[in-house]
Design a protein around this motif. Sequence first.
Motif, PDB file in Angstrom:
ATOM      1  N   ARG A  60       0.823  -1.210   0.000  1.00 24.98           N
ATOM      2  CA  ARG A  60       0.000   0.000   0.000  1.00 24.98           C
ATOM      3  C   ARG A  60       0.857   1.260   0.000  1.00 24.98           C
ATOM      4  O   ARG A  60       0.500   2.256  -0.623  1.00 24.98           O
ATOM      5  CB  ARG A  60      -0.940  -0.009   1.199  1.00 24.98           C
ATOM      6  N   ALA A  62       3.841   1.441  -1.337  1.00 24.13           N
ATOM      7  CA  ALA A  62       4.390   1.508  -2.697  1.00 24.13           C
ATOM      8  C   ALA A  62       3.371   2.149  -3.633  1.00 24.13           C
ATOM      9  O   ALA A  62       3.709   3.010  -4.450  1.00 24.13           O
ATOM     10  CB  ALA A  62       4.761   0.113  -3.189  1.00 24.13           C
ATOM     11  N   ALA A  63       2.108   1.752  -3.479  1.00 24.43           N
ATOM     12  CA  ALA A  63       1.039   2.305  -4.327  1.00 24.43           C
ATOM     13  C   ALA A  63       0.909   3.806  -4.094  1.00 24.43           C
ATOM     14  O   ALA A  63       0.703   4.579  -5.044  1.00 24.43           O
ATOM     15  CB  ALA A  63      -0.275   1.594  -4.048  1.00 24.43           C
ATOM     16  N   MET A  66       3.277   5.807  -6.117  1.00 29.33           N
ATOM     17  CA  MET A  66       2.890   5.981  -7.522  1.00 29.33           C
ATOM     18  C   MET A  66       1.796   7.035  -7.681  1.00 29.33           C
ATOM     19  O   MET A  66       1.733   7.717  -8.705  1.00 29.33           O
ATOM     20  CB  MET A  66       2.466   4.655  -8.153  1.00 29.33           C
TER      21      MET A  66
END
Lengths: 230, 230
Positions: A60, A62-63, A66
């Motif tokens: 989460r 990492a998301a 982005m």
Amino acid sequence: MTQPQEQVNVTDTTAKLTELTVGVADLLGAIAYGELAAFEQLSRDSASAPNLAGRAALARMAAAEMAHYDLVADYLTRFGIDVEAAMQPYRTSFDAFHKIVVAKNWYESIIEAYVGDGLAADLYRELGNALDPETRDLINTVLADTGHADFAQREISAAVADDRILRDKLTLWCRRLLGEALTQAQYVVAERDDLATLMITAYGDMSGIAVLFKTLQQRHTKRMSALGLG
Amino acid sequence: MTQPQEQVNVTDTTAKLTELTVGVADLLGAIAYGELAAFEQLSRDSASAPNLAGRAALARMAAAEMAHYDLVADYLTRFGIDVEAAMQPYRTSFDAFHKIVVAKNWYESIIEAYVGDGLAADLYRELGNALDPETRDLINTVLADTGHADFAQREISAAVADDRILRDKLTLWCRRLLGEALTQAQYVVAERDDLATLMITAYGDMSGIAVLFKTLQQRHTKRMSALGLG
């Protein structure tokens, strides 16, 4: 020197604006590549997490990196700048950092992401203070903590509470990360004229930059304390 | 048999509701783990992408999977179900699939993600049709394409257009993926009573399930055509 005072001012202002714009694209390119690299590190760490909760938590984060990357890319696109072109100059040095600094276990991975994110955020925020309000707001938004600080503090301080040897090892790891990051940052600035200009504009002169690096070091020490290290 | 008609009905209804609830938690657990696994595959593929554009594109798709994961986790939490507990039963078989099916290059990776996502979405959507509207809407939202279809179609059809050998190899790869996925799906359903119940409720009987598997196969063939394969 022989030109009338007014014309010198006009030239200076124009030059400053151009430099600032170019410097901003450079800075945002570095931030964007940093977000992409952070995504990659966090997703790798997620895959090697010791349990399902750790895997999902890191995935989460990492998301979230982005989502921030998208904001920077959209902003650059608005000014007709291609995000990939803006990121390109940073690939070599960022990738070199990640090749030199390789975490040996789960704890080192968590610390690397936390400490690396923190250092980058401090540096970019300081530089952002010298920019126009809109760019500054964007930078502050995309450098917002993605939940990693809480997670890292919880995991690491629990792990080192009763393990003096682990604590000492991770303290050394933290210091090494700081050293490598500052070295790499200096290479980047030395190579990228526009970024150097932006830095000097923000800090007046080279002694200002020394103050900046000292500030980064002090905040790093605070982060180490929050992890129960140092 | 000796009980009055009305009481039998009441018992039946209660039993059905409990089964449905349990089946839904099972289904959503599988979907959540699928999103997490898709995140992991896409982020691995992103790291091995041949260029910066490919890296960023796959990283953004991976992030979209986690946004969907969050929706499922929140939904389960609302009903007092822990997402990690719901995912737990699927780890072994999903991980086994990813261990057996290992992409050998960038094209195989893209196809694996696209074909795997597509098959899973078809299966879950079909099962979702038998559920209450709210759960069905959730399932349709979280299985929405994250941009992978367009990306895969563009990359693969361009690569195979003038390369007959690559086309044949990738066609075989697609067929293998379908075979392994269906085998694994049957293991999962056989092991998970609640999921089997949900499936039989949705399809009436075992012949209905044969129709379902045939439908999945036909849609897979369509996806292969869209890639320029088959």
